[in-house]
Design a protein around this motif. Structure first.
Motif, PDB file in Angstrom:
ATOM      1  N   ALA A  69       7.875  17.505 -14.108  1.00  0.00           N
ATOM      2  CA  ALA A  69       8.850  16.825 -14.963  1.00  0.00           C
ATOM      3  C   ALA A  69      10.055  16.341 -14.176  1.00  0.00           C
ATOM      4  N   ASN A  70      10.308  16.980 -13.023  1.00  0.00           N
ATOM      5  CA  ASN A  70      11.479  16.616 -12.227  1.00  0.00           C
ATOM      6  C   ASN A  70      11.122  15.991 -10.887  1.00  0.00           C
ATOM      7  N   ASN A  71       9.818  15.737 -10.701  1.00  0.00           N
ATOM      8  CA  ASN A  71       9.330  15.100  -9.478  1.00  0.00           C
ATOM      9  C   ASN A  71       9.773  15.875  -8.233  1.00  0.00           C
ATOM     10  N   LEU A  72       9.571  17.187  -8.271  1.00  0.00           N
ATOM     11  CA  LEU A  72       9.978  18.055  -7.161  1.00  0.00           C
ATOM     12  C   LEU A  72       8.788  18.343  -6.256  1.00  0.00           C
ATOM     13  N   ASP A  73       9.025  18.305  -4.947  1.00  0.00           N
ATOM     14  CA  ASP A  73       7.977  18.616  -3.971  1.00  0.00           C
ATOM     15  C   ASP A  73       8.022  20.072  -3.522  1.00  0.00           C
ATOM     16  N   ARG A  85       0.824  -1.209   0.000  1.00  0.00           N
ATOM     17  CA  ARG A  85       0.000   0.000   0.000  1.00  0.00           C
ATOM     18  C   ARG A  85       0.862   1.265   0.000  1.00  0.00           C
ATOM     19  N   MET A  86       1.945   1.242   0.773  1.00  0.00           N
ATOM     20  CA  MET A  86       2.850   2.398   0.802  1.00  0.00           C
ATOM     21  C   MET A  86       3.497   2.619  -0.562  1.00  0.00           C
ATOM     22  N   LEU A  87       3.904   1.535  -1.200  1.00  0.00           N
ATOM     23  CA  LEU A  87       4.516   1.645  -2.526  1.00  0.00           C
ATOM     24  C   LEU A  87       3.504   2.163  -3.547  1.00  0.00           C
ATOM     25  N   ALA A  88       2.281   1.658  -3.494  1.00  0.00           N
ATOM     26  CA  ALA A  88       1.240   2.107  -4.425  1.00  0.00           C
ATOM     27  C   ALA A  88       0.952   3.599  -4.252  1.00  0.00           C
ATOM     28  N   GLU A  89       0.946   4.060  -3.005  1.00  0.00           N
ATOM     29  CA  GLU A  89       0.697   5.475  -2.734  1.00  0.00           C
ATOM     30  C   GLU A  89       1.760   6.346  -3.384  1.00  0.00           C
ATOM     31  N   ARG A  90       3.025   5.937  -3.311  1.00  0.00           N
ATOM     32  CA  ARG A  90       4.126   6.705  -3.902  1.00  0.00           C
ATOM     33  C   ARG A  90       4.041   6.722  -5.423  1.00  0.00           C
ATOM     34  N   ILE A  91       3.667   5.598  -5.996  1.00  0.00           N
ATOM     35  CA  ILE A  91       3.555   5.523  -7.456  1.00  0.00           C
ATOM     36  C   ILE A  91       2.383   6.355  -7.949  1.00  0.00           C
ATOM     37  N   ASP A  92       1.240   6.291  -7.253  1.00  0.00           N
ATOM     38  CA  ASP A  92       0.047   7.006  -7.694  1.00  0.00           C
ATOM     39  C   ASP A  92       0.207   8.521  -7.633  1.00  0.00           C
ATOM     40  N   ARG A  93       1.049   9.014  -6.759  1.00  0.00           N
ATOM     41  CA  ARG A  93       1.215  10.473  -6.693  1.00  0.00           C
ATOM     42  C   ARG A  93       2.331  10.966  -7.621  1.00  0.00           C
ATOM     43  N   THR A  94       2.877  10.072  -8.435  1.00  0.00           N
ATOM     44  CA  THR A  94       3.891  10.449  -9.412  1.00  0.00           C
ATOM     45  C   THR A  94       3.236  10.657 -10.770  1.00  0.00           C
ATOM     46  N   PRO A  95       3.306  11.863 -11.348  1.00  0.00           N
ATOM     47  CA  PRO A  95       2.697  12.095 -12.665  1.00  0.00           C
ATOM     48  C   PRO A  95       3.251  11.112 -13.702  1.00  0.00           C
ATOM     49  N   GLY A  96       2.338  10.495 -14.447  1.00  0.00           N
ATOM     50  CA  GLY A  96       2.757   9.564 -15.488  1.00  0.00           C
ATOM     51  C   GLY A  96       2.896   8.134 -15.033  1.00  0.00           C
ATOM     52  N   ASN A 104       9.727  29.569 -20.982  1.00  0.00           N
ATOM     53  CA  ASN A 104       8.310  29.753 -21.302  1.00  0.00           C
ATOM     54  C   ASN A 104       7.484  28.510 -20.940  1.00  0.00           C
ATOM     55  N   VAL A 105       7.685  28.035 -19.719  1.00  0.00           N
ATOM     56  CA  VAL A 105       6.914  26.901 -19.210  1.00  0.00           C
ATOM     57  C   VAL A 105       6.360  27.270 -17.840  1.00  0.00           C
ATOM     58  N   GLN A 106       5.412  26.501 -17.365  1.00  0.00           N
ATOM     59  CA  GLN A 106       4.841  26.715 -16.044  1.00  0.00           C
ATOM     60  C   GLN A 106       5.759  26.117 -14.967  1.00  0.00           C
ATOM     61  N   VAL A 107       5.788  26.766 -13.796  1.00  0.00           N
ATOM     62  CA  VAL A 107       6.570  26.231 -12.678  1.00  0.00           C
ATOM     63  C   VAL A 107       6.048  24.843 -12.300  1.00  0.00           C
ATOM     64  N   SER A 108       4.720  24.678 -12.338  1.00  0.00           N
ATOM     65  CA  SER A 108       4.137  23.373 -11.983  1.00  0.00           C
ATOM     66  C   SER A 108       4.595  22.280 -12.951  1.00  0.00           C
ATOM     67  N   ASP A 109       4.758  22.627 -14.242  1.00  0.00           N
ATOM     68  CA  ASP A 109       5.236  21.645 -15.215  1.00  0.00           C
ATOM     69  C   ASP A 109       6.690  21.287 -14.959  1.00  0.00           C
ATOM     70  N   LEU A 110       7.476  22.291 -14.566  1.00  0.00           N
ATOM     71  CA  LEU A 110       8.878  22.025 -14.211  1.00  0.00           C
ATOM     72  C   LEU A 110       8.964  21.070 -13.026  1.00  0.00           C
ATOM     73  N   ASP A 120       7.416   2.243 -24.451  1.00  0.00           N
ATOM     74  CA  ASP A 120       6.878   2.927 -25.620  1.00  0.00           C
ATOM     75  C   ASP A 120       5.419   3.306 -25.399  1.00  0.00           C
ATOM     76  N   GLY A 121       5.052   4.470 -25.911  1.00  0.00           N
ATOM     77  CA  GLY A 121       3.672   4.921 -25.835  1.00  0.00           C
ATOM     78  C   GLY A 121       3.316   5.646 -24.561  1.00  0.00           C
ATOM     79  N   THR A 122       4.245   5.727 -23.618  1.00  0.00           N
ATOM     80  CA  THR A 122       3.940   6.382 -22.345  1.00  0.00           C
ATOM     81  C   THR A 122       4.285   7.866 -22.402  1.00  0.00           C
ATOM     82  N   LEU A 123       3.703   8.606 -21.465  1.00  0.00           N
ATOM     83  CA  LEU A 123       4.008  10.028 -21.343  1.00  0.00           C
ATOM     84  C   LEU A 123       5.501  10.228 -21.106  1.00  0.00           C
ATOM     85  N   TRP A 124       6.076   9.368 -20.272  1.00  0.00           N
ATOM     86  CA  TRP A 124       7.500   9.505 -19.980  1.00  0.00           C
ATOM     87  C   TRP A 124       8.357   9.285 -21.218  1.00  0.00           C
TER      88      TRP A 124
END
Length: 440
Positions: A422-426, A185-196, A413-419, A383-387
């Motif tokens: 893309a870098n998995n920053l908290d 469950r802990m591992l799933a929680e970490r994966i689910d909150r990772t974009p992509g 010219n990008v959003q801070v949230s996108d940065l 292949d085919g993934t967002l990443w």
């Protein structure tokens, strides 16, 4: 009373007592009902090995189980039942005086599988009734986007054992099934909150799934990786340490051969390619070649991810084996899906049992597995993934003194949230020399 009549009377009484015991030499000592999202396992704890037969009835739907040489000793009224399949459990008129008949009143038609199990600590003889729904589908099936473009990386997480199968039991009485579900469950929680990325729990509660079905469930949900989490055990308390296991080449080849013989499996394993390949003897070699390529990719990916996991686990715990181990394990049966089995420690070792019961250690274990998986897929996204698309399109920037996320967002010219995504920053903090991915 005359001596002869007394002897005759005693003999008759003895015969009646023996006959009574013979008629009911077994008994049901307890019943446990283990529901899962699509199945229900019912376990009868028996005094001795059961003799049984069964049949089903319609209108209304029922399953009838006859137990020979068994006494009616247990009241079914107080047995907890949270199964959506079972409406009620009751007795009915038996075939003879030495038997009992148990009726399952069901809410829908089921595929029953019934078998006996010999004593295995902490249980004695058991009769197991597996009820599979004919209509339900897995609750968390993943719907891929059209053409699989920009889809999430799907990680199937399997918590070992469950339900009436506790797994290994520690010196202090800890059950492996509880430890594995907590870490999963802990591992799933970490994966689910990772974009992509998206986690799929093979077992989300305390119920049993046959080991051979777990990989099939991962395949149904189109998993890019299958991770089975366990806790090791030995007959003595000395062995300790974590390890990671992968499918052995011998087992992989035997599974591949079995699939080649089953033409119905080809479309499931090869996807659209199976529609192009005609099921003829002259083109069977092409099917085998494609399955061989799939197997080679999966085994090499499994080995590389295993090395990454060991590297991370080495930072938080002792390793029992410092390199990935290959074995023929029941839960590792998918040469088409990269699959690893993580032994998080020896629950039979008193010190490691304490660690496995410590929430912080389980969090660290989940972190180490997650970091290894994330690092591998950032380097080698499917292949085919967002990443995969971001890796093709993204640029990088090395942070210099005086630079911040907001400054870099303006420059590119990008959003801070996108940065940050893309870098998995908290946080908004960056450090000098840090290499950032710049999304287009």
């Amino acid at each position: 009373m005359a001596p002869k009549r007394l002897i005759t009377w005693i003999a008759t009484l003895t015969l009646l007592m023996v006959s009574s015991l013979t008629w009911a030499k077994n008994q049901v000592e307890g019943v446990r009902i283990w529901p899962s999202p699509t199945n229900t396992r019912v376990v009868f704890d028996m005094q001795a090995a059961p003799q049984y037969s069964y049949f089903t009835l319609n209108n209304p739907t029922r399953l009838v189980v006859d137990l020979a040489n068994t006494a009616k000793t247990l009241n079914f009224e107080g047995i907890p039942n949270e199964s959506k399949l079972i409406k009620r459990l009751r007795y009915s008129s038996p075939k003879d005086k030495a038997s009992i008949r148990v009726v399952f009143d069901l809410n829908e038609a089921v595929d029953p599988q019934i078998f006996a199990l010999p004593p295995t600590a902490p249980y004695g003889d058991r009769l197991v009734i597996d009820l599979g729904s004919k209509t339900d589908t897995p609750a968390q099936m993943i719907k891929r986007q059209s053409q699989d473009q920009d889809r999430k990386i799907v990680v199937a997480i399997d918590a070992g054992h469950g339900g009436e199968d506790p797994g290994s039991i520690g010196y202090a009485g800890s059950y492996e099934k509880h430890v594995t579900l907590s870490i999963a469950r802990m591992l799933a929680e970490r994966i689910d909150r990772t974009p992509g990325m998206q986690a799929v729990m093979i077992r989300s509660g305390d119920y049993y799934i046959h080991p051979n079905k777990r990989a099939d469930m991962a395949r149904q949900q189109k998993a890019d990786l299958f991770i089975s989490i366990h806790a090791d055990a030995f007959t003595t308390p000395q062995p300790s340490g974590a390890s990671v296991w992968v499918l052995s080449m011998r087992r992989a080849n035997s599974e591949l051969g079995r699939w080649l013989e089953n033409s119905e499996k080809h479309s499931e394993l090869l996807g659209g390619a199976a529609e192009v390949i005609q099921d003829t003897a002259s083109e069977r070699y092409l099917t085998q070649a494609l399955l061989d390529m799939s197997m080679d990719h999966s085994l090499s990916t499994s080995y590389e991810i295993s090395r990454e996991v060991l590297k991370e686990m080495d930072k938080i715990t002792k390793l029992h084996k410092s390199v990935p181990q290959a074995a023929s394990l029941a839960v590792l049966t998918s040469p088409d899906i990269p699959s690893i089995l993580v032994e998080t420690g020896f629950i039979s070792n008193p010190t490691e049992e304490k660690n496995l019961n410590w929430a912080k250690f389980r969090e660290n274990m989940a972190d180490s597995i997650y970091q290894a998986v994330e690092r591998y897929f950032k380097r080698m996204p499917p292949d085919g993934t967002l990443w995969a698309r971001l890796k093709r399109e993204n640029r990088t920037h090395k942070v210099s003194p005086g630079e911040s996320l907001s400054l870099l967002a303006q420059r590119y010219n990008v959003q801070v949230s996108d940065l940050k995504a893309a870098n998995n920053l908290d946080t908004d903090m960056v450090r000098i020399g840090q290499v950032l991915t710049i999304p287009n």
